[in-house]
Design a protein around this motif. Structure first.
Motif, short mmCIF file in Angstrom:
data_model
loop_
_atom_site.label_atom_id
_atom_site.label_comp_id
_atom_site.label_asym_id
_atom_site.label_seq_id
_atom_site.Cartn_x
_atom_site.Cartn_y
_atom_site.Cartn_z
N GLY A 213 0.79 -1.35 0.07
CA GLY A 213 0.05 0.06 0.06
C GLY A 213 0.87 1.02 -0.12
O GLY A 213 0.45 2.43 0.28
N HIS A 214 2.20 1.14 -0.46
CA HIS A 214 3.10 2.35 -0.37
C HIS A 214 2.91 2.66 -1.90
O HIS A 214 3.10 2.18 -2.88
N SER A 215 2.91 4.14 -1.82
CA SER A 215 3.29 4.86 -3.09
C SER A 215 4.51 4.68 -3.79
O SER A 215 5.42 4.64 -3.02
N LEU A 216 4.77 4.60 -5.02
CA LEU A 216 5.89 4.71 -5.70
C LEU A 216 6.16 5.77 -6.56
O LEU A 216 6.92 5.81 -7.34
N THR A 217 5.76 6.86 -6.33
CA THR A 217 5.91 8.26 -6.89
C THR A 217 7.16 8.95 -6.37
O THR A 217 7.93 8.41 -5.34
N GLU A 218 7.70 9.77 -7.26
CA GLU A 218 8.80 10.20 -6.91
C GLU A 218 9.10 11.08 -5.54
O GLU A 218 10.01 11.21 -4.89
N ALA A 219 7.77 11.49 -5.14
CA ALA A 219 7.84 12.25 -3.65
C ALA A 219 8.01 10.86 -2.49
O ALA A 219 8.55 11.61 -1.37
N ASP A 220 7.90 9.86 -2.84
CA ASP A 220 8.31 8.90 -1.76
C ASP A 220 9.86 8.20 -1.99
O ASP A 220 9.98 7.30 -1.36
N TYR A 221 10.53 8.88 -2.92
CA TYR A 221 11.83 8.36 -3.09
C TYR A 221 12.65 8.26 -1.82
O TYR A 221 13.17 7.47 -1.67
N SER A 222 12.55 9.17 -1.11
CA SER A 222 13.54 9.52 0.14
C SER A 222 13.22 8.32 1.19
O SER A 222 13.99 7.79 1.93
N TYR A 223 11.98 7.55 1.34
CA TYR A 223 11.50 6.78 2.04
C TYR A 223 12.37 5.41 1.80
O TYR A 223 12.78 4.80 2.55
N PHE A 224 12.07 5.14 0.44
CA PHE A 224 12.91 3.82 -0.06
C PHE A 224 14.43 3.86 0.17
O PHE A 224 15.07 2.91 0.63
N ARG A 225 14.84 5.01 0.00
CA ARG A 225 16.50 5.47 -0.10
C ARG A 225 16.88 5.07 1.30
O ARG A 225 18.08 4.38 1.73
N SER A 226 16.23 5.74 2.32
CA SER A 226 16.48 5.55 3.69
C SER A 226 16.26 4.34 4.22
O SER A 226 17.22 3.61 4.85
N ILE A 227 15.31 3.25 3.72
CA ILE A 227 15.17 1.91 4.19
C ILE A 227 16.50 0.93 3.60
O ILE A 227 16.86 0.40 4.21
N PHE A 228 16.61 1.29 2.25
CA PHE A 228 17.67 0.57 1.82
C PHE A 228 19.02 0.98 2.28
O PHE A 228 19.77 -0.01 2.30
N ASP A 229 19.37 2.21 2.47
CA ASP A 229 20.61 2.48 2.82
C ASP A 229 20.75 2.10 4.26
O ASP A 229 21.83 1.57 4.83
#
Length: 235
Positions: A213-229
């Motif tokens: 249920g998480h958006s994959l838009t550009e605005a949510d890029y930082s969330y994924f980057r933070s989790i993966f980092d």
């Protein structure tokens, strides 16, 4: 800030180009004693910036309280009509996500897991964790949790910490005037104040990350980057 800074020097300005600045400046005049002094308009710009930040943070807090009150009312209203619907739905969804991709699994196998949840919801359905959410070891509400007392609301609203440009370029916000309004800053501030665990995934080795249920838009890029980092995942 430049338009607002100009309006703070001339709070009765009404030109169309600076309508927002004039509105904010006049509201600040009514609410802040420092802004209402004769020396404020001609004083150092740093004083006006400090007063502006203070005012905007107060406005943000008031908005969070209002949103918390609205959401609490919606939760109570929904619960009065069907008290268990949301709780049962959340439990069923958790079990389905925890079981995937090797469906089906029984409760004994699920209970042997060590799952952590990062939730962006303000609601908290994780009652009787061991019985209805087997294997769930920790829950981290990224943006806070609703409180029955709106004045003590701990929900977080903020802007993205990463600037997105039309040409695809991204960079971290480093402007002191706005960094305290970013979701990352406010989440870290809340974590420090309330003694939450700094390791969002708890202890041990992480085997799998599942998104729902998480958006994959550009605005949510930082969330994924933070989790993966955080888990040192190359991408």
């Amino acid at each position: 800030m430049p338009n607002i800074d100009e309006a703070l020097r001339h709070p009765r300005l009404r030109d169309c180009d600076n309508l927002l600045g004039s509105y904010i400046a006049n509201k600040m005049l009514k609410q802040d004693k420092e802004v209402g002094t004769l020396s404020f308009a001609d004083g150092p710009r740093e004083n006006r910036i400090r007063a502006y930040r203070r005012f905007m943070r107060n406005e943000l807090t008031e908005f969070e309280h209002a949103l918390s009150a609205y959401l609490n009312h919606a939760v109570v209203d929904a619960g009065s009509r069907d008290p268990l619907r949301y709780f049962i739905g959340a439990s069923s969804l958790y079990n389905a996500i925890a079981s995937a991709p090797s469906l089906p699994r029984n409760e004994e196998e699920l209970a042997q897991q060590q799952n952590s949840i990062l939730t962006f919801n303000y609601t908290y359905p994780f009652r009787e964790r061991e019985r209805y959410f087997p294997g769930l070891m920790s829950i981290n509400p990224i943006h806070g949790v609703l409180s029955s007392d709106p004045v003590r609301a701990e929900i977080i609203i903020g802007i993205d910490v990463v600037k997105q440009y039309r040409n695809g370029k991204r960079e971290l916000v480093n402007d002191e005037e706005i960094v305290t309004f970013t979701k990352t800053y406010r989440t870290l501030q809340s974590t420090t104040q309330h003694g939450m665990k700094s390791d969002i995934f708890g202890q041990g080795t992480l085997d799998c990350i599942k998104f729902f249920g998480h958006s994959l838009t550009e605005a949510d890029y930082s969330y994924f980057r933070s989790i993966f980092d955080h888990v040192d995942l190359l991408w």
